[in-house]
Design a protein around this motif. Structure first.
Motif, PDB file in Angstrom:
ATOM      1  N   VAL A 108       9.191 -52.955  27.210  1.00 14.87           N
ATOM      2  CA  VAL A 108       9.009 -51.508  27.091  1.00 14.87           C
ATOM      3  C   VAL A 108       8.110 -51.191  25.911  1.00 14.87           C
ATOM      4  CG1 VAL A 108      10.178 -49.296  26.782  1.00 14.87           C
ATOM      5  CG2 VAL A 108      11.267 -51.097  28.123  1.00 14.87           C
ATOM      6  N   ARG A 109       7.139 -50.315  26.141  1.00 19.70           N
ATOM      7  CA  ARG A 109       6.215 -49.930  25.075  1.00 19.70           C
ATOM      8  C   ARG A 109       6.562 -48.556  24.510  1.00 19.70           C
ATOM      9  NH1 ARG A 109       0.589 -49.940  27.854  1.00 19.70           N
ATOM     10  NH2 ARG A 109       1.882 -49.018  29.477  1.00 19.70           N
ATOM     11  N   THR A 110       6.256 -48.383  23.240  1.00 18.51           N
ATOM     12  CA  THR A 110       6.346 -47.064  22.611  1.00 18.51           C
ATOM     13  C   THR A 110       5.020 -46.357  22.854  1.00 18.51           C
ATOM     14  OG1 THR A 110       7.861 -47.859  20.904  1.00 18.51           O
ATOM     15  CG2 THR A 110       6.652 -45.820  20.448  1.00 18.51           C
ATOM     16  N   ILE A 111       5.064 -45.218  23.527  1.00 19.85           N
ATOM     17  CA  ILE A 111       3.827 -44.571  23.951  1.00 19.85           C
ATOM     18  C   ILE A 111       3.548 -43.255  23.233  1.00 19.85           C
ATOM     19  CG2 ILE A 111       3.933 -45.633  26.229  1.00 19.85           C
ATOM     20  CD1 ILE A 111       4.964 -42.963  27.297  1.00 19.85           C
ATOM     21  N   THR A 112       4.477 -42.797  22.411  1.00 19.43           N
ATOM     22  CA  THR A 112       4.250 -41.548  21.695  1.00 19.43           C
ATOM     23  C   THR A 112       5.068 -41.565  20.411  1.00 19.43           C
ATOM     24  OG1 THR A 112       4.252 -39.135  21.921  1.00 19.43           O
ATOM     25  CG2 THR A 112       6.079 -40.331  22.945  1.00 19.43           C
ATOM     26  N   SER A 113       5.216 -40.424  19.767  1.00 20.19           N
ATOM     27  CA  SER A 113       5.930 -40.347  18.491  1.00 20.19           C
ATOM     28  C   SER A 113       6.627 -38.999  18.388  1.00 20.19           C
ATOM     29  CB  SER A 113       4.944 -40.507  17.328  1.00 20.19           C
ATOM     30  OG  SER A 113       4.104 -39.364  17.240  1.00 20.19           O
ATOM     31  N   PRO A 114       7.570 -38.861  17.451  1.00 15.74           N
ATOM     32  CA  PRO A 114       8.244 -37.561  17.291  1.00 15.74           C
ATOM     33  C   PRO A 114       7.278 -36.410  17.027  1.00 15.74           C
ATOM     34  CG  PRO A 114       9.473 -39.270  16.147  1.00 15.74           C
ATOM     35  CD  PRO A 114       8.208 -39.912  16.628  1.00 15.74           C
ATOM     36  N   ARG A 135      18.888 -45.685  24.736  1.00 11.69           N
ATOM     37  CA  ARG A 135      18.178 -46.691  23.942  1.00 11.69           C
ATOM     38  C   ARG A 135      16.764 -46.894  24.461  1.00 11.69           C
ATOM     39  NH1 ARG A 135      21.566 -52.054  23.053  1.00 11.69           N
ATOM     40  NH2 ARG A 135      19.734 -52.414  21.729  1.00 11.69           N
ATOM     41  N   THR A 136      16.620 -46.947  25.769  1.00  8.42           N
ATOM     42  CA  THR A 136      15.294 -47.130  26.359  1.00  8.42           C
ATOM     43  C   THR A 136      14.405 -45.938  26.077  1.00  8.42           C
ATOM     44  OG1 THR A 136      16.298 -48.421  28.150  1.00  8.42           O
ATOM     45  CG2 THR A 136      14.053 -47.639  28.487  1.00  8.42           C
ATOM     46  N   LEU A 137      14.960 -44.730  26.228  1.00  5.56           N
ATOM     47  CA  LEU A 137      14.180 -43.521  25.965  1.00  5.56           C
ATOM     48  C   LEU A 137      13.757 -43.467  24.505  1.00  5.56           C
ATOM     49  CD1 LEU A 137      13.185 -40.971  27.429  1.00  5.56           C
ATOM     50  CD2 LEU A 137      15.254 -39.816  26.672  1.00  5.56           C
ATOM     51  N   GLY A 138      14.655 -43.857  23.595  1.00  3.84           N
ATOM     52  CA  GLY A 138      14.294 -43.873  22.182  1.00  3.84           C
ATOM     53  C   GLY A 138      13.139 -44.820  21.896  1.00  3.84           C
ATOM     54  N   LYS A 139      13.150 -45.995  22.529  1.00  2.00           N
ATOM     55  CA  LYS A 139      12.050 -46.949  22.325  1.00  2.00           C
ATOM     56  C   LYS A 139      10.744 -46.396  22.876  1.00  2.00           C
ATOM     57  CE  LYS A 139       9.685 -50.681  21.628  1.00  2.00           C
ATOM     58  NZ  LYS A 139       9.803 -51.878  22.478  1.00  2.00           N
ATOM     59  N   VAL A 140      10.789 -45.802  24.069  1.00  2.00           N
ATOM     60  CA  VAL A 140       9.576 -45.266  24.693  1.00  2.00           C
ATOM     61  C   VAL A 140       8.992 -44.124  23.868  1.00  2.00           C
ATOM     62  CG1 VAL A 140       8.663 -44.072  26.722  1.00  2.00           C
ATOM     63  CG2 VAL A 140      10.262 -45.971  27.011  1.00  2.00           C
ATOM     64  N   LYS A 170       4.476 -31.454  19.379  1.00  2.00           N
ATOM     65  CA  LYS A 170       3.261 -30.801  19.883  1.00  2.00           C
ATOM     66  C   LYS A 170       3.346 -30.568  21.386  1.00  2.00           C
ATOM     67  CE  LYS A 170       0.228 -32.801  16.337  1.00  2.00           C
ATOM     68  NZ  LYS A 170      -0.932 -33.693  16.085  1.00  2.00           N
ATOM     69  N   ALA A 171       3.875 -31.569  22.115  1.00  2.00           N
ATOM     70  CA  ALA A 171       4.016 -31.425  23.562  1.00  2.00           C
ATOM     71  C   ALA A 171       4.992 -30.311  23.915  1.00  2.00           C
ATOM     72  CB  ALA A 171       4.480 -32.747  24.173  1.00  2.00           C
ATOM     73  N   GLU A 227      -6.784 -29.464  25.437  1.00  2.00           N
ATOM     74  CA  GLU A 227      -5.454 -29.901  25.074  1.00  2.00           C
ATOM     75  C   GLU A 227      -5.513 -31.017  24.050  1.00  2.00           C
ATOM     76  OE1 GLU A 227      -3.570 -31.092  28.612  1.00  2.00           O
ATOM     77  OE2 GLU A 227      -3.360 -29.077  29.416  1.00  2.00           O
ATOM     78  N   PRO A 228      -4.567 -31.050  23.096  1.00  2.00           N
ATOM     79  CA  PRO A 228      -4.520 -32.164  22.155  1.00  2.00           C
ATOM     80  C   PRO A 228      -4.112 -33.437  22.861  1.00  2.00           C
ATOM     81  CG  PRO A 228      -2.601 -30.747  21.901  1.00  2.00           C
ATOM     82  CD  PRO A 228      -3.506 -30.060  22.857  1.00  2.00           C
ATOM     83  N   ASP A 229      -4.521 -34.564  22.325  1.00  2.00           N
ATOM     84  CA  ASP A 229      -4.160 -35.854  22.891  1.00  2.00           C
ATOM     85  C   ASP A 229      -2.711 -36.130  22.555  1.00  2.00           C
ATOM     86  OD1 ASP A 229      -4.164 -38.295  24.038  1.00  2.00           O
ATOM     87  OD2 ASP A 229      -5.298 -39.299  22.449  1.00  2.00           O
ATOM     88  N   ILE A 230      -1.858 -36.163  23.587  1.00  2.00           N
ATOM     89  CA  ILE A 230      -0.431 -36.342  23.366  1.00  2.00           C
ATOM     90  C   ILE A 230      -0.070 -37.815  23.328  1.00  2.00           C
ATOM     91  CG2 ILE A 230       1.850 -35.866  24.293  1.00  2.00           C
ATOM     92  CD1 ILE A 230       0.449 -33.464  23.120  1.00  2.00           C
ATOM     93  N   ILE A 231      -0.630 -38.611  24.216  1.00  2.00           N
ATOM     94  CA  ILE A 231      -0.290 -40.026  24.283  1.00  2.00           C
ATOM     95  C   ILE A 231      -1.046 -40.784  23.205  1.00  2.00           C
ATOM     96  CG2 ILE A 231      -0.333 -42.074  25.753  1.00  2.00           C
ATOM     97  CD1 ILE A 231      -0.145 -40.283  28.162  1.00  2.00           C
ATOM     98  N   LEU A 232      -0.304 -41.506  22.368  1.00  2.00           N
ATOM     99  CA  LEU A 232      -0.913 -42.200  21.246  1.00  2.00           C
ATOM    100  C   LEU A 232      -1.529 -43.536  21.642  1.00  2.00           C
ATOM    101  CD1 LEU A 232       1.741 -41.562  18.476  1.00  2.00           C
ATOM    102  CD2 LEU A 232      -0.281 -40.245  19.035  1.00  2.00           C
ATOM    103  N   ASP A 233      -0.859 -44.273  22.523  1.00  2.00           N
ATOM    104  CA  ASP A 233      -1.310 -45.593  22.901  1.00  2.00           C
ATOM    105  C   ASP A 233      -2.405 -45.482  23.956  1.00  2.00           C
ATOM    106  OD1 ASP A 233      -1.726 -48.156  23.706  1.00  2.00           O
ATOM    107  OD2 ASP A 233       0.393 -48.674  23.953  1.00  2.00           O
TER     108      ASP A 233
END
Length: 354
Positions: A238-244, A91-96, A249-250, A8-14
């Motif tokens: 709150v941390r950003t843990i992934t990207s669009p 807003r929280t989901l957008g940041k995450v 990909k997910a 599987e590709p690495d989905i989580i960036l952080d």
């Protein structure tokens, strides 16, 4: 999708996210089998829910349904009273997720161009330039959508289905991912317009959000009464843990989850039964079955499986169907509820052995 994480590709960036993962998964996701390595989608789901829970309290059904819709390419209609934190959740989901988010307050005088955008005359170039509207985002909260007339609702039809806006014969594509969370107030009916069936069918789920529990409301009072700006909390806690791009990909990985023919037939029987049930006037469309298949795939991926099971279907069948079926006048006079009728219907369909 496979249980072998090397495929599987690495989905989580952080990379620090893996350290923050609690050994116990969220309540909505079943515990992994002993000795089984968690899949990347499962880790991502757990990480997202934990980051969201740092600021947004409770409402697990809303969080789960929204994430299932997001990773299935769908949209969510939320029915709830005001003040339950829907804007905070977006807003929280957008940041995450590292996504842009926007909000449209629907009113009786809102025009379609206020949603989509419109050409603006440029004095320098002496030409019309398209100015994008608030719909050009990735997470969109359409607040009190039923307060606008039908022509404004119709402006969202193409956007939700095709992920594009056509203005003056020119098509403008929206960047993926794109999720619409629309809300409507079940209490106030004055000055509202019922959403047409075509609009309702565009939503993958309809989620009924109730007041929080006693403990959850006490936690809200403790955490959100300190007069600290929400922007500051989102920035610090709150941390950003992934990207669009990683979300896209997910989503493709979730689409690879296996759905056996027996499960397809089970879903098909449920949907077709809604068209023959005596207390249902209008049954569900084929799009309802597609939503159930896609949602079951995503739920299975959240649980770390590469195959869907009947439990996945049963968990989302009410949110997927309750806004797509309409009861007969006799059933409404008797005080029957849509969820009650659907629950009775589902119990008559034999569950396949997988």
């Amino acid at each position: 999708m496979s249980d072998d994480p090397s495929n599987e590709p690495d989905i989580i960036l952080d990379p620090s996210v893996s350290e923050a993962l609690n050994p116990q998964p969220p309540a909505a996701a079943p515990a992994p089998s002993p000795g089984r390595e968690k899949s990347s989608i499962e880790k991502l789901y757990e990480a997202i829910t934990r980051e969201v829970a740092k600021v947004y309290v409770g409402q697990e059904e809303l969080v789960l349904s929204t994430l299932v819709a997001l990773f299935s390419g769908g949209h969510v209609l939320i029915e709830s009273v005001p003040g339950l934190g829907k804007t905070l959740f977006v807003r929280t989901l957008g940041k995450v997720l590292g996504c842009d988010f926007g909000r449209i307050q629907f009113t009786a005088d809102l025009m379609p161009s206020d949603v989509t955008g419109a050409p603006i005359f440029n004095m320098k170039t002496q030409e019309f330039d398209f100015r994008p509207g608030p719909v050009f985002t990735q997470l969109l909260l359409a607040d009190e959508i039923n307060r606008s007339p039908a022509k404004t609702h119709a402006a969202l039809l193409e956007i939700m289905q095709e992920r594009r806006v056509t203005v003056e014969n020119t098509t403008h594509k929206l960047p993926p991912p794109f999720l619409v969370m629309a809300t409507q107030n079940p209490v106030e009916s004055e000055g509202t317009y019922n959403l047409p069936e075509a609009q309702l069918d565009r939503f993958m789920f309809k989620v009924m959000v109730d007041y929080p529990t006693v403990d959850e409301e006490a936690r809200v009072l403790r955490e959100h009464s300190q007069q600290i700006e929400i922007d500051k909390r989102l920035e610090e806690e709150v941390r950003t843990i992934t990207s669009p791009d990683q979300l896209v990909k997910a989503t493709r990985l979730c689409g690879q989850v296996r759905v056996e023919e027996k499960l397809i037939n089970y879903i098909n029987q449920i949907v077709r039964q809604t068209r023959e049930w005596p207390t249902i006037h209008l049954g569900a469309s084929p799009r309802a079955g597609i939503a159930l298949v896609q949602g079951a795939r995503t739920l299975a991926a959240f649980s770390g499986r590469d195959y869907a099971i009947p439990d996945d279907v049963q968990e989302i069948v009410l949110p997927a169907l309750r806004h797509r079926v309409f009861l007969t006048a006799e059933a409404e006079v008797e005080g029957r509820e849509v969820d009650q009728v659907l629950s009775e219907l589902i119990r008559t369909v034999e569950v396949p052995r997988m």
